[in-house]
Write a protein that holds these residues in place. Structure first.
Motif, PDB file in Angstrom:
ATOM      1  N   ALA A  10       0.826  -1.206   0.000  1.00  0.00           N
ATOM      2  CA  ALA A  10       0.000   0.000   0.000  1.00  0.00           C
ATOM      3  C   ALA A  10       0.858   1.252   0.000  1.00  0.00           C
ATOM      4  N   ALA A  11       1.955   1.223   0.761  1.00  0.00           N
ATOM      5  CA  ALA A  11       2.848   2.380   0.829  1.00  0.00           C
ATOM      6  C   ALA A  11       3.520   2.634  -0.518  1.00  0.00           C
ATOM      7  N   VAL A  12       3.905   1.558  -1.207  1.00  0.00           N
ATOM      8  CA  VAL A  12       4.523   1.705  -2.525  1.00  0.00           C
ATOM      9  C   VAL A  12       3.522   2.307  -3.511  1.00  0.00           C
ATOM     10  N   VAL A  13       2.295   1.779  -3.510  1.00  0.00           N
ATOM     11  CA  VAL A  13       1.271   2.286  -4.424  1.00  0.00           C
ATOM     12  C   VAL A  13       0.995   3.762  -4.149  1.00  0.00           C
ATOM     13  N   ASP A  14       0.793   4.122  -2.884  1.00  0.00           N
ATOM     14  CA  ASP A  14       0.494   5.513  -2.537  1.00  0.00           C
ATOM     15  C   ASP A  14       1.626   6.451  -2.950  1.00  0.00           C
ATOM     16  N   ALA A  15       2.867   6.024  -2.696  1.00  0.00           N
ATOM     17  CA  ALA A  15       4.015   6.870  -3.042  1.00  0.00           C
ATOM     18  C   ALA A  15       4.171   7.000  -4.553  1.00  0.00           C
ATOM     19  N   GLU A  21       7.442   8.205  -9.542  1.00  0.00           N
ATOM     20  CA  GLU A  21       8.811   7.680  -9.553  1.00  0.00           C
ATOM     21  C   GLU A  21       8.868   6.341  -8.825  1.00  0.00           C
ATOM     22  N   PRO A  22       9.786   5.425  -9.259  1.00  0.00           N
ATOM     23  CA  PRO A  22       9.962   4.162  -8.538  1.00  0.00           C
ATOM     24  C   PRO A  22      10.252   4.415  -7.063  1.00  0.00           C
ATOM     25  N   VAL A  23       9.739   3.556  -6.211  1.00  0.00           N
ATOM     26  CA  VAL A  23       9.805   3.762  -4.762  1.00  0.00           C
ATOM     27  C   VAL A  23      10.833   2.824  -4.148  1.00  0.00           C
ATOM     28  N   GLY A  24      11.760   3.392  -3.374  1.00  0.00           N
ATOM     29  CA  GLY A  24      12.809   2.607  -2.732  1.00  0.00           C
ATOM     30  C   GLY A  24      12.487   2.282  -1.282  1.00  0.00           C
ATOM     31  N   SER A  25      13.247   1.381  -0.698  1.00  0.00           N
ATOM     32  CA  SER A  25      13.005   0.937   0.671  1.00  0.00           C
ATOM     33  C   SER A  25      13.208   2.059   1.690  1.00  0.00           C
ATOM     34  N   LYS A  26      14.163   2.964   1.425  1.00  0.00           N
ATOM     35  CA  LYS A  26      14.420   4.052   2.374  1.00  0.00           C
ATOM     36  C   LYS A  26      13.209   4.979   2.469  1.00  0.00           C
ATOM     37  N   ALA A  27      12.586   5.239   1.341  1.00  0.00           N
ATOM     38  CA  ALA A  27      11.404   6.114   1.350  1.00  0.00           C
ATOM     39  C   ALA A  27      10.273   5.474   2.141  1.00  0.00           C
ATOM     40  N   ILE A  28      10.128   4.160   2.026  1.00  0.00           N
ATOM     41  CA  ILE A  28       9.081   3.458   2.776  1.00  0.00           C
ATOM     42  C   ILE A  28       9.414   3.435   4.261  1.00  0.00           C
ATOM     43  N   ALA A  29      10.680   3.200   4.578  1.00  0.00           N
ATOM     44  CA  ALA A  29      11.104   3.136   5.989  1.00  0.00           C
ATOM     45  C   ALA A  29      10.897   4.462   6.705  1.00  0.00           C
ATOM     46  N   ALA A  30      10.922   5.568   5.956  1.00  0.00           N
ATOM     47  CA  ALA A  30      10.767   6.892   6.568  1.00  0.00           C
ATOM     48  C   ALA A  30       9.318   7.205   6.923  1.00  0.00           C
ATOM     49  N   VAL A  64       7.818  -0.359  -8.657  1.00  0.00           N
ATOM     50  CA  VAL A  64       6.523   0.226  -9.007  1.00  0.00           C
ATOM     51  C   VAL A  64       5.488  -0.899  -8.987  1.00  0.00           C
ATOM     52  N   PRO A  65       4.238  -0.581  -8.766  1.00  0.00           N
ATOM     53  CA  PRO A  65       3.223  -1.638  -8.734  1.00  0.00           C
ATOM     54  C   PRO A  65       2.910  -2.168 -10.138  1.00  0.00           C
ATOM     55  N   THR A  66       2.601  -3.450 -10.226  1.00  0.00           N
ATOM     56  CA  THR A  66       2.076  -4.043 -11.451  1.00  0.00           C
ATOM     57  C   THR A  66       0.550  -3.958 -11.397  1.00  0.00           C
ATOM     58  N   PHE A  67      -0.110  -4.393 -12.476  1.00  0.00           N
ATOM     59  CA  PHE A  67      -1.570  -4.346 -12.421  1.00  0.00           C
ATOM     60  C   PHE A  67      -2.103  -5.302 -11.349  1.00  0.00           C
TER      61      PHE A  67
END
Length: 345
Positions: A10-15, A21-30, A64-67
């Motif tokens: 959910a965090a990846v999709v929202d970001a 832009e592709p979402v990295g682990s550091k952005a999610i961890a923050a 990035v999310p797939t369908f």
């Protein structure tokens, strides 16, 4: 799929919806509600990628999310987000201005409003009436040798057609034809009115066949008109301004809008989301715009489905924001056309 992985998805999709832009682990961890290390997040993201829910555009990039990821997000993770009151008021004003008009104008106004608010293309199609049965056929004299055929179905569909004959019909001929139609067509499904069936009816009229045959032909043409589903599309220019969609795909869609009809005909209830990538390798693709999605809802009349309303946009959409608009408008249309049906004549 445990709760932590769902939360990371959910965090990846929202970001990704927000930044593109592709979402990295550091952005999610923050994020404040993610209480694990970047290393744990990377491991979970790798698992999500193996499950086909995320993908990595480049080796050094984030995910990035797939369908499939979007579908799971919509089904399991998407937050409830109410429509802002100012947008509700705006939509209500539009419907107040059009509620005295007919259903066709109501749908036209709804698709225009949806396209403006969501910046997507809005589509609508009326319900397929072929399973409706004929509840009434009436022949009405309206002028010299001119007659109107009135056809009403069990679903409440009403159509009429003017038909000119070579002679004026007398009362005996009209009474015979009215009784004949009631006897042979009342309760018959529209899709049973084949050319062969109509030829049989003409032959069964015996001595009246030459005189009344043109009215039977007119009735057949009227039934074919009633079987046609009317497709409304608004806001295609919104797609042309979207960098994530291919311009030639959009042009092809604009030239062949009926290509989306099979998707609008699919069986579902509630809100249904379809992605172009789901049939990207199919021989007969029904979705001509790559990297796109379609969100479809239903509106009803007298408890039966009366039509479908949908949105077409890029796969990277804010579904949590857009889906409530579609739900609100389809319910609003349902309420309005039900009110119209209940109004005294």
């Amino acid at each position: 799929m445990d709760d932590r992985k769902l939360k990371i998805l959910a965090a990846v999709v929202d970001a990704y919806v927000t930044t593109g832009e592709p979402v990295g682990s550091k952005a999610i961890a923050a994020l404040p509600d993610i209480n694990v290390s970047p290393a744990t997040i990377r491991n979970d993201m790798a698992v999500l990628e193996q499950l086909g829910l995320l993908e990595q555009p480049h080796t050094s990039a984030g995910r990035v999310p797939t369908f499939q990821g979007y579908k799971l997000y919509i089904d399991k993770c998407m937050p409830a987000r109410p429509i802002p009151e100012q947008d509700k008021a705006r939509l209500d004003r539009i419907f107040e201005e059009t509620e005295t008009y007919d259903e066709e104008l109501l749908i036209q106004s709804a698709t225009t409003a949806l396209a403006e608010i969501t910046h997507c293309a809005a589509v609508a199609v009326n319900a397929m009436p072929q399973f409706s049965v004929i509840s009434k056929v009436e022949i009405i004299p309206t002028g010299k040798r001119l007659y109107v055929i009135l056809l009403i179905t069990s679903a409440g569909n009403i159509k009429n057609k003017a038909c000119r004959l070579e002679i004026d019909l007398n009362e005996e001929q009209l009474a015979f034809f009215q009784s004949f139609l009631t006897q042979h067509l009342h309760g018959v499904s529209l899709n049973e009115l084949s050319p062969e069936r109509m030829e049989q009816l003409i032959t069964a009229m015996g001595t009246y066949m030459v005189t009344l045959g043109p009215l039977v032909q007119g009735l057949y043409e009227l039934s074919r008109d009633m079987m046609q589903r009317e497709l409304t599309v608004n806001g295609t220019r919104n797609l042309l301004t979207c960098e994530e969609l291919d311009t030639m795909d959009i042009v092809q869609f604009m030239e062949h809008q009926d290509a989306i009809m099979p998707m609008l005909n699919e069986t579902f209830s509630g809100i249904h989301v379809k992605f172009s990538d789901e049939n990207a390798n199919a021989e007969n693709q029904t979705f001509v715009i790559g990297n796109s999605s379609m969100i479809v809802g239903q509106y009803h009349k007298d408890g039966r489905e009366a039509g479908r309303l949908g949105l077409i946009g890029p796969m990277r959409l804010d579904y949590a924001k857009i889906i409530p608009y579609l739900e609100y408008i389809t319910q609003k249309i349902t309420d309005l056309i039900s009110e119209k049906e209940d109004e005294p004549l």
